[in-house]
Motif scaffolding. Structure first.
Motif, PDB file in Angstrom:
ATOM      1  N   LYS A   5     101.540  31.239  59.035  1.00  0.00           N
ATOM      2  CA  LYS A   5     100.577  32.081  59.474  1.00  0.00           C
ATOM      3  C   LYS A   5      99.734  31.357  60.446  1.00  0.00           C
ATOM      4  O   LYS A   5      98.935  30.124  59.988  1.00  0.00           O
ATOM      5  N   ARG A   6      98.628  32.433  60.981  1.00  0.00           N
ATOM      6  CA  ARG A   6      98.205  31.838  62.058  1.00  0.00           C
ATOM      7  C   ARG A   6      96.626  32.972  62.320  1.00  0.00           C
ATOM      8  O   ARG A   6      97.046  34.120  61.912  1.00  0.00           O
ATOM      9  N   ILE A   8      94.213  34.936  63.593  1.00  0.00           N
ATOM     10  CA  ILE A   8      93.541  35.646  65.431  1.00  0.00           C
ATOM     11  C   ILE A   8      92.399  35.980  64.759  1.00  0.00           C
ATOM     12  O   ILE A   8      91.711  35.771  64.489  1.00  0.00           O
ATOM     13  N   THR A  22      94.458  38.107  59.471  1.00  0.00           N
ATOM     14  CA  THR A  22      95.212  36.865  59.403  1.00  0.00           C
ATOM     15  C   THR A  22      96.947  37.969  59.794  1.00  0.00           C
ATOM     16  O   THR A  22      97.111  38.327  58.995  1.00  0.00           O
ATOM     17  N   SER A  24     101.128  36.951  60.537  1.00  0.00           N
ATOM     18  CA  SER A  24     102.141  35.883  60.052  1.00  0.00           C
ATOM     19  C   SER A  24     103.614  35.774  60.660  1.00  0.00           C
ATOM     20  O   SER A  24     104.435  37.176  61.321  1.00  0.00           O
ATOM     21  N   PHE A  25     103.808  34.665  61.257  1.00  0.00           N
ATOM     22  CA  PHE A  25     105.153  35.179  62.181  1.00  0.00           C
ATOM     23  C   PHE A  25     106.373  33.606  61.612  1.00  0.00           C
ATOM     24  O   PHE A  25     105.924  32.859  61.280  1.00  0.00           O
ATOM     25  N   THR A  36     101.015  32.562  70.075  1.00  0.00           N
ATOM     26  CA  THR A  36      99.484  33.346  69.354  1.00  0.00           C
ATOM     27  C   THR A  36      98.660  33.561  69.608  1.00  0.00           C
ATOM     28  O   THR A  36      98.188  33.673  70.436  1.00  0.00           O
ATOM     29  N   GLU A  38      95.176  35.231  69.980  1.00  0.00           N
ATOM     30  CA  GLU A  38      93.986  34.952  69.607  1.00  0.00           C
ATOM     31  C   GLU A  38      93.042  36.063  70.110  1.00  0.00           C
ATOM     32  O   GLU A  38      91.529  35.567  68.781  1.00  0.00           O
ATOM     33  N   GLY A 287     101.055  40.590  69.571  1.00  0.00           N
ATOM     34  CA  GLY A 287     102.338  39.859  70.685  1.00  0.00           C
ATOM     35  C   GLY A 287     103.212  40.860  71.201  1.00  0.00           C
ATOM     36  O   GLY A 287     103.921  40.036  70.830  1.00  0.00           O
ATOM     37  N   LEU A 316      96.606  35.272  74.596  1.00  0.00           N
ATOM     38  CA  LEU A 316      98.000  34.847  73.808  1.00  0.00           C
ATOM     39  C   LEU A 316      97.188  33.700  73.992  1.00  0.00           C
ATOM     40  O   LEU A 316      97.311  33.151  75.539  1.00  0.00           O
ATOM     41  N   ARG A 317      98.277  32.389  73.340  1.00  0.00           N
ATOM     42  CA  ARG A 317      97.967  30.952  73.077  1.00  0.00           C
ATOM     43  C   ARG A 317      99.133  30.975  73.481  1.00  0.00           C
ATOM     44  O   ARG A 317     100.336  30.976  72.892  1.00  0.00           O
ATOM     45  N   ALA A 319     102.891  28.799  73.129  1.00  0.00           N
ATOM     46  CA  ALA A 319     102.691  26.945  72.183  1.00  0.00           C
ATOM     47  C   ALA A 319     102.678  25.612  72.459  1.00  0.00           C
ATOM     48  O   ALA A 319     103.370  25.350  73.795  1.00  0.00           O
TER      49      ALA A 319
END
Length: 324
Positions: A5-6, A8, A22, A24-25, A36, A38, A287, A316-317, A319
């Motif tokens: 989970k990430r 954003i 939240t 999920s990736f 990710t 943001e 994404g 986006l962030r 990796a």
């Protein structure tokens, strides 16, 4: 495959109130380059949404995101957290001396912190101060078939390159004081030639990568003085190729990121032009992209992508790139 989970921060409307959600990736192999999300922006306010946005820039020094809201003729400024800061309609002067609302299609921030604006309705690059006031112009020399400016980038030296959108295949160099200081490029579609320039970026070694949707290679590399160094990304099916290039940026690790509007993806290429990855596209999920029309990156590992299809911006962030 496990899922992680990430969190954003997303501006579902464009108000300053952000909602935390939240996502999920799926876990990715080590060689992949996941991103990710943001931040997602849909406009300056709930009733002032993006309309066919085609330009974006990141101003790390000020901590700002600049958006060319092309269909609304405006330039809009946000904090990196998504807070609306400023909005102004971009007015341009036509050759007959009249003024009209413009169509900003390219943005950059120069070494003095001023905003450089490529506008489809103007034959020059406008230079704006922090309040959106025009303080100077980058005026390319008049040439038959030149069209107007199609792309602008600021070099590490502070010099500025302007690529033309027409058939002349010219790139003009300006000093940091906005004086014309030379030109290079030859018109044509074959390797080593340029036409309808859509994007420019400087690589770490000082070479310049040029994006053209109509030449045999979508991406071509030139020395700082215009010597041809090679190209890649043909308009064909297959990895590393590009159907309709719309934007290019070079990140701190030397990789090239290229938006392809027709394939709805962001290609990730190494310095030789080999495809490393492709950030997913073809949908409106976070994404993912629908008709990505421009992108920008900064030294902090951020990648901003503007989409025409969903009329939004995604920040986006990359990796492994944590903010400093």
């Amino acid at each position: 495959m496990t899922r992680r989970k990430r969190q954003i921060r997303s501006l579902v409307t464009a108000s300053s109130m952000a909602a935390l959600i939240t996502l999920s990736f799926p876990a990715c192999p080590a060689e992949a380059l996941p991103v990710t999300p943001e931040l997602v922006l849909y406009g300056f306010a709930a009733d002032v949404t993006f309309k066919v946005p085609r330009a974006v820039a990141l101003d790390t020094a000020r901590g700002e995101i600049l958006v060319g809201n092309t269909g609304a003729h405006s330039i809009e400024v946000f904090s990196l957290a998504g807070r609306p800061l400023a909005r102004y309609v971009h007015r341009v002067e036509r050759s007959d001396g009249s003024w009209i609302d413009g169509d900003p299609t390219g943005l950059a921030v120069d070494s003095a912190g001023r905003i450089l604006v490529v506008d489809a309705a103007a034959g020059y690059v406008d230079v704006l101060d922090g309040l959106g006031r025009s303080v100077a112009r980058l005026q390319p020399p008049p040439l038959p078939g030149a069209g107007g400016p199609g792309a602008v980038t600021v070099l590490r030296s502070g010099e500025i390159l302007v690529g033309m959108s027409g058939e002349t295949g010219r790139i003009h160099r300006f000093t940091r004081e906005y004086a014309l200081d030379g030109s290079w490029g030859e018109a044509g579609r074959t390797p080593g030639h340029l036409q309808n320039i859509r994007g420019l970026a400087e690589e770490h070694d000082g070479n310049i990568v040029v994006l053209c949707p109509e030449t045999d290679y979508a991406v071509q590399r030139f020395s700082a003085t215009g010597a041809y160094r090679g190209g890649f990304g043909r308009h064909e099916i297959g990895p590393g190729n590009v159907s309709l290039p719309s934007g290019i940026t070079v990140t701190g690790d030397g990789r090239l990121y290229v938006t392809d509007e027709l394939r709805h993806i962001v290609l990730v290429l190494d310095s030789t032009g080999q495809q490393i990855d492709a950030i997913t596209g073809g949908d409106s999920g976070l994404g993912q992209f629908l008709y990505p029309s421009a992108l920008a990156s900064d030294s902090q590992g951020r990648l901003a992508v503007i989409e025409r299809g969903t009329a939004r911006l995604q920040l986006l962030r990359l990796a492994g790139k944590d903010p400093e």
